[in-house]
Enzyme design. Structure first.
Site, short mmCIF file in Angstrom:
data_model
loop_
_atom_site.label_atom_id
_atom_site.label_comp_id
_atom_site.label_asym_id
_atom_site.label_seq_id
_atom_site.Cartn_x
_atom_site.Cartn_y
_atom_site.Cartn_z
N GLY A 303 0.80 -1.22 0.00
CA GLY A 303 0.00 0.00 0.00
C GLY A 303 0.83 1.27 0.00
CB SER A 304 0.15 4.56 1.57
OG SER A 304 -1.13 4.72 0.99
CB THR A 305 4.67 1.34 3.14
OG1 THR A 305 4.36 0.14 2.42
CG2 THR A 305 3.88 1.37 4.44
CG MET A 306 5.07 -0.08 -1.97
SD MET A 306 6.76 -0.63 -1.59
CE MET A 306 7.51 -0.57 -3.22
#
Length: 587
Positions: A303-306
């Site tokens: 998810g948004s950790t990328m």
């Protein structure tokens, strides 16, 4: 003529005399052989069985598994194993000179062992024609002495070693365990079983019917102990991370969780913890699901950790700088029948705000503006979709999809962390690289003596600018719960829908936080992944970020890493100079 006949007769007489003596000796020997093999056969067999030459393997001590400070994670303690010769015991029935019957001997043995006589009698009966049977394995010395004091025919003891795990469930999935034969079954015990085993010795001796050693025969071959293994794990950090992760799983009623702490400079794994866990010293109630080292084996969409890596790809392209803006209005973006949404209409935002607000539209528009493989390339260079290579059994490769021709929806989803899968360790490796100025070093589960050789995969100035943007996420974005008093923190939250049997489950989530500290001079990188929290809170910033804060604060203190914010949180200012981004050589 007469003289010749007279000379011949004495020689013939001597020949007959010698022949007669030889015949007598042959008859005596034959008679004795007949007597021994037929008449006295039973006596000789008994004597042979009472005194027999035996060869015995001398078990080698299994090597210890230690943490980086020499604290034991797995040790072997000496024990005794009790064995029996049922065949020898039942021969008592054929010897009228024996004072007791086999049943009386078995009763005395059952009393000494604290087991039922009927059960033990059945075991001896079922193995009546065998000369070897285990009675009880890995018995404490005092218990073995008590049982041997019963002096039961055919019962003896032999040395073995029992594995003990001082850290218990805290390091269970990392260390693993051995079976009763001292063979590695899981974790490091399995992966490095051969090195840990060592080489057993050998001795030859004369033994009587009761298993008593009469005397040694020949030269003994000494055993060689197994090698000790020094892991990179710091047991202090392991305890800390395990405690906080377990508390979070309980509080949020999560299904499972994992967390990893890496040394940014060396790539060493300082802590790797999982929930649920098990006690390797007592596996009587062990469930198979508890064995998995989820940090290495379980995969999830990050998810948004990328998104920080999407921003890094934008800066590396030369099309963007820290002041570039992206129009995210009106808060949604349609791609055919596929709609991408933000939490609100953020309008025109810069790259820092993209991370602070975690804008899916902003990440997608960056991806559309770059070459199709730009984001894929940076993800690949960070180790996404490739095994980390720590030699751990069952390590997952993850999935970084590659297409000859990318569909716009595939480009978009990759930019904000959907459509690919990673392990907790892989994601921690990527954040460690970003924290290390874009210099990727190999991850290791073993203690490292020198500085590892790596590869520059993100230009140093790009990595520095992205890290500053991630500080803003912690200061005023969704990662505020990851703040640590006295230390600057850079990180990113992630909340993704879990995949079910019919696609994404819109009421089930994975909550993540990935980051590093101190942000001004990164030393530790950490990822917290909590699977399926069922409470009212399920966002990464609510569930995973507080765990990061508590564990990282304790770790920085334990390792004596000095605070970099003596007067509170520092204001982050990006360098707005539009200098060209170049890949720096070395670290």
């Amino acid at each position: 003529m007469n003289i010749e006949n007279g000379a011949h007769r004495p020689g013939k007489w001597r020949f007959r005399f010698v022949y007669a003596i030889a015949l007598v000796l042959f008859l005596v020997a034959g008679g004795r052989l007949f007597y021994l093999t037929v008449v006295d056969k039973e006596f000789l067999q008994n004597q042979g069985e009472r005194r027999a030459v035996r060869s015995e393997s001398i078990p080698a001590t299994r090597g210890m598994i230690l943490d980086r400070r020499g604290e034991p994670l797995a040790v072997s303690t000496p024990t005794w194993t009790l064995i029996a010769n049922p065949k020898a015991l039942w021969k008592m029935e054929q010897d009228p000179q024996q004072g007791e019957t086999p049943s009386q001997e078995i009763k005395r043995l059952a009393d000494a062992m604290g087991v039922g006589q009927a059960w033990l009698q059945d075991r001896f009966t079922n193995n009546k024609n065998r000369s070897f049977m285990y009675l009880k394995r890995q018995v404490a010395p005092h218990e073995a002495d008590r049982i041997m004091a019963a002096n039961v025919v055919g019962v003896s003891k032999t040395r073995e070693y029992k594995r003990f795990y001082p850290a218990g469930e805290v390091a269970a999935q990392v260390v693993g365990f051995t079976n009763i034969d001292d063979k590695g079954q899981e974790g490091i015990e399995l992966a490095y079983d051969k090195a840990l085993q060592g080489n057993p010795g050998k001795r030859t001796f004369l033994k009587d019917l009761n298993g008593n050693v009469l005397r040694s025969i020949g030269q003994d071959e000494p055993e060689r102990p197994g090698q000790n293994i020094d892991l990179s794990i710091d047991l202090r950090l392991q305890y800390l991370a395990y405690r906080e992760l377990k508390a979070a799983v309980t509080e949020h009623r999560a299904t499972s969780a994992s967390a990893v702490i890496l040394d940014v400079r060396t790539g060493e794994i300082l802590a790797m913890v999982n929930q649920p866990s098990y006690n390797p010293n007592d596996r009587s109630a062990l469930e198979y699901d508890e064995l998995r080292n989820r940090a290495v084996i379980d995969l999830f969409e990050p998810g948004s950790t990328m998104k920080p890596f999407t921003v890094a790809a934008a800066l590396m392209s030369g099309q963007y700088n820290t002041e570039s803006t992206i129009n995210t209005a009106p808060g949604y973006l349609r791609i055919g029948r596929f709609t991408i949404r933000d939490e609100g209409n953020y309008g025109k935002i810069n790259l820092e705000t993209l991370l602070v607000k975690s804008s899916n539209i902003g990440a997608s528009k960056i991806a559309f503006s770059l070459p199709q493989d730009a984001i894929w390339n940076i993800d690949y260079e960070l180790g996404i979709g490739s095994p980390v290579g720590i030699g751990f059994p069952g390590e997952a490769t993850g999935n970084l999809p590659s297409h000859p021709k990318w569909h716009p929806s595939e480009i978009a989803t990759l930019s904000y962390g959907y459509g690919l899968s990673v392990s907790t360790l892989q994601l921690a490796q990527a954040y460690m690289t970003l924290a290390n100025g874009g210099y990727r070093v190999p991850v290791s589960i073993f203690k490292q003596d020198g500085k590892p050789v790596g590869k520059q995969v993100i230009p140093r100035n790009v990595a520095r600018d992205v890290a500053k943007m991630m500080e803003a996420v912690v200061q005023r974005g969704s990662g505020r719960a990851a703040q640590i008093p006295g230390y600057s923190v850079a990180g990113k939250t992630g909340t993704v829908h879990r995949v079910g049997s019919k696609g994404y489950e819109y009421d089930q989530y994975n909550a993540m936080f990935a980051g590093f500290a101190p942000a001004s001079n990164p030393r530790l990188a950490m990822v917290v992944m909590i699977n399926d929290p069922k409470g009212r809170q399920y966002y990464g910033g609510e569930v995973a970020a507080p765990v990061f804060s508590r564990v990282m604060e304790g770790a920085l203190t334990i390792l004596n890493i000095s605070p970099d914010l003596p007067d509170g949180l520092r204001e982050v200012r990006l360098d707005t100079k539009k200098a060209p981004y170049r890949v720096a050589q070395g670290n």
